[in-house]
Design a protein around this motif. Structure first.
Motif, mmCIF file in Angstrom:
data_model
loop_
_atom_site.group_PDB
_atom_site.id
_atom_site.type_symbol
_atom_site.label_atom_id
_atom_site.label_comp_id
_atom_site.label_asym_id
_atom_site.label_seq_id
_atom_site.Cartn_x
_atom_site.Cartn_y
_atom_site.Cartn_z
ATOM 1 N N ARG A 75 2.251 14.050 -6.528
ATOM 2 C CA ARG A 75 2.802 13.264 -5.423
ATOM 3 C C ARG A 75 3.631 12.127 -6.003
ATOM 4 N N ILE A 76 4.875 12.035 -5.570
ATOM 5 C CA ILE A 76 5.765 10.981 -6.038
ATOM 6 C C ILE A 76 6.250 10.206 -4.820
ATOM 7 N N ASP A 77 6.154 8.891 -4.906
ATOM 8 C CA ASP A 77 6.649 8.048 -3.820
ATOM 9 C C ASP A 77 7.448 6.897 -4.423
ATOM 10 N N ALA A 78 8.373 6.374 -3.655
ATOM 11 C CA ALA A 78 9.167 5.214 -4.070
ATOM 12 C C ALA A 78 9.222 4.233 -2.923
ATOM 13 N N GLN A 79 9.049 2.966 -3.243
ATOM 14 C CA GLN A 79 9.114 1.911 -2.239
ATOM 15 C C GLN A 79 9.968 0.777 -2.786
ATOM 16 N N HIS A 80 10.600 0.077 -1.861
ATOM 17 C CA HIS A 80 11.285 -1.141 -2.277
ATOM 18 C C HIS A 80 10.240 -2.112 -2.795
ATOM 19 N N GLU A 81 10.577 -2.890 -3.792
ATOM 20 C CA GLU A 81 9.639 -3.835 -4.400
ATOM 21 C C GLU A 81 8.999 -4.748 -3.357
ATOM 22 N N ASP A 82 9.754 -5.227 -2.402
ATOM 23 C CA ASP A 82 9.212 -6.137 -1.393
ATOM 24 C C ASP A 82 8.164 -5.450 -0.525
ATOM 25 N N ALA A 83 8.409 -4.218 -0.135
ATOM 26 C CA ALA A 83 7.445 -3.468 0.680
ATOM 27 C C ALA A 83 6.166 -3.239 -0.111
ATOM 28 N N PHE A 84 6.305 -2.872 -1.381
ATOM 29 C CA PHE A 84 5.142 -2.639 -2.234
ATOM 30 C C PHE A 84 4.327 -3.923 -2.373
ATOM 31 N N THR A 85 4.992 -5.028 -2.635
ATOM 32 C CA THR A 85 4.303 -6.314 -2.811
ATOM 33 C C THR A 85 3.599 -6.721 -1.524
ATOM 34 N N TYR A 86 4.275 -6.552 -0.397
ATOM 35 C CA TYR A 86 3.692 -6.933 0.892
ATOM 36 C C TYR A 86 2.446 -6.097 1.187
ATOM 37 N N MET A 87 2.512 -4.808 0.924
ATOM 38 C CA MET A 87 1.391 -3.917 1.219
ATOM 39 C C MET A 87 0.183 -4.182 0.325
#
Length: 93
Positions: A78-90
């Motif tokens: 499973r590979i996923d990519a998120q914007h840094e801001d979304a990752f940090t917020y989550m």
């Protein structure tokens, strides 16, 4: 969003030869620069996190996510990519 072009790419799955090369090739094909990479093997499972810069890419994050997901299906991970801001917020607590 902060306006940065950094993304977080996560990879989880059964370890085997070629996973890192496959993910890196998708990023390179889309002119996404890998800034940092960390991986560990938990039992037989690969857990990898990459920080990458999309500044030079001509594709948007949604398109890149689709291409990474397709490569993930090919590789059996499973590979996923998120914007840094979304990752940090989550992940803030």
């Amino acid at each position: 969003m902060s306006g940065t072009n950094r993304i977080i790419v996560t990879v989880i799955g059964t370890d085997r030869v070629g996973i890192i090369a496959g993910v890196a090739q998708v990023l390179a094909d889309n002119n996404v620069n890998i800034l940092d990479i960390s991986q560990t093997i938990l039992q037989e499972f690969l857990v990898m996190i990459m920080v990458a810069d999309m500044r030079g890419s001509k594709v948007d994050l949604s398109t890149l996510k689709g291409r990474l997901a397709e490569k993930g299906r090919e590789l059996g991970v499973r590979i996923d990519a998120q914007h840094e801001d979304a990752f940090t917020y989550m992940h803030r607590i």
